[in-house]
Design an enzyme around this catalytic site. Structure first.
Site, mmCIF file in Angstrom:
data_model
loop_
_atom_site.group_PDB
_atom_site.id
_atom_site.type_symbol
_atom_site.label_atom_id
_atom_site.label_comp_id
_atom_site.label_asym_id
_atom_site.label_seq_id
_atom_site.Cartn_x
_atom_site.Cartn_y
_atom_site.Cartn_z
ATOM 1 N N LYS A 177 0.871 -1.241 0.120
ATOM 2 C CA LYS A 177 -0.013 0.093 0.027
ATOM 3 C C LYS A 177 0.680 1.379 -0.143
ATOM 4 C CE LYS A 177 -1.710 -1.693 3.578
ATOM 5 N NZ LYS A 177 -2.620 -2.229 4.814
ATOM 6 N N THR A 208 -8.764 8.582 8.618
ATOM 7 C CA THR A 208 -8.283 7.374 7.980
ATOM 8 C C THR A 208 -8.262 6.187 8.969
ATOM 9 O OG1 THR A 208 -6.090 7.915 8.130
ATOM 10 C CG2 THR A 208 -7.308 8.537 6.073
ATOM 11 N N GLY A 210 -8.450 2.817 10.571
ATOM 12 C CA GLY A 210 -8.762 1.615 10.278
ATOM 13 C C GLY A 210 -9.027 1.375 8.756
ATOM 14 N N THR A 211 -8.159 2.033 7.833
ATOM 15 C CA THR A 211 -8.434 1.907 6.268
ATOM 16 C C THR A 211 -7.453 0.416 6.135
ATOM 17 O OG1 THR A 211 -6.038 3.186 6.355
ATOM 18 C CG2 THR A 211 -8.398 4.242 5.873
ATOM 19 N N GLY A 212 -6.364 0.082 6.580
ATOM 20 C CA GLY A 212 -5.698 -1.011 6.518
ATOM 21 C C GLY A 212 -6.741 -2.208 6.785
ATOM 22 N N CYS A 213 -7.327 -2.116 7.861
ATOM 23 C CA CYS A 213 -8.270 -3.311 8.204
ATOM 24 C C CYS A 213 -9.328 -3.409 7.246
ATOM 25 C CB CYS A 213 -8.934 -3.126 9.575
ATOM 26 S SG CYS A 213 -7.629 -2.812 10.995
#
Length: 272
Positions: A177, A208, A210-213
């Protein structure tokens, strides 16, 4: 005729503020029409400003949770998020192997967006050696990819080199990412020796959390529904863009996205 749904399992930590972890995963899977199940690795006391406590489950209890899911409602995909200790990682790897789990997506959560450390140092080697080799996809951000590859990442070519190194070492696909001030919103998928860039639209939204989760759960949901990996990633990025563009503003720090921005329901009333 009874209706069935595709299913997905999230193995991750709980976020008491609801923006990341298990809570974000369940919202994301539900938004994709997938039945969400969970195996909780830890309770966290956290909000949009940071993490103030982590209470880890025992390996035995995590094992019990995984047995409960796999022996009854077998998941079509599995997303793995925050796992802070080597003992828990070994349980996950053993159970997923024993049950021949499908479509395993690993989000190697090491540091929270707020900067709080979420994994023990000795657990990183176990993550590399036990979990990544059974994954279909791993989704590191740039700092995580530097740890997994042992390389510095300072430019797009570095991203390609690091993704190739991770993929060739652990025999899984890699979605590296962008962000962290490098190639923001542009992500790189490296699979079977081929690098594919997914260009994203920069959305000026500081919230942003929690964007990865959310991204990894969206990909797992799409894989559960039968998409090929490239399509699963493309659709997941479109979902993230929509959730960010909804411009939800909650909390005093880096707030959560609106995971249910596209939900249409007669039970939803507009806030006046």
């Amino acid at each position: 005729m009874q209706e069935t749904m595709k299913t997905a399992l999230s193995i991750a930590g709980s976020d008491s503020s609801g923006g990341a972890g298990i809570q974000a995963d369940m919202k994301t899977m539900s938004a994709h029409g997938v039945y969400a199940m969970t195996a909780i690795t830890a309770l966290t006391a956290q909000n949009t400003t940071g993490v103030t406590g982590i209470f880890e489950v025992t390996p035995e209890f995590l094992s019990d949770q995984l047995d409960a899911v796999f022996t009854d409602i077998f998941p079509d995909a599995v997303k793995i998020g925050m796992v802070s200790s080597a003992a828990l990682i070994r349980v996950i790897a053993r159970k997923l192997t024993d049950y021949a789990a499908r479509h395993i997506v690993v989000d190697p959560v090491m540091v929270a967006t707020s900067g709080s450390k979420l994994i023990q140092d000795e657990a990183i080697d176990t993550l590399k050696n036990a979990l990544l080799p059974i994954a279909e996809l791993v989704t590191p951000n740039i700092p995580e990819a530097e740890i997994l590859s042992g390389m510095e990442i300072r430019c797009p070519q570095d991203m390609e080199d690091a993704a190739r190194a991770i993929s060739e070492t652990y025999r899984c696909a890699v979605l590296l990412k962008g962000g962290h001030d490098l190639n923001d919103a542009n992500d790189l998928l490296y699979k079977n020796g081929t690098a594919t860039w997914f260009r994203g639209k920069r959305i000026d939204n500081p919230n942003t959390h929690g964007t990865g989760c959310t991204l990894s759960s969206a990909i797992a949901s799409n894989l559960a529904c039968g998409m090929e990996l490239e399509e699963a990633v493309r659709n997941a990025k479109a979902y993230i863009s929509g959730a960010l563009a909804a411009m939800l503003n909650l909390g005093k720090g880096r707030g959560p996205m609106n995971h249910l921005f596209d939900l249409k329901s007669s039970f939803i009333r507009e806030v006046e």
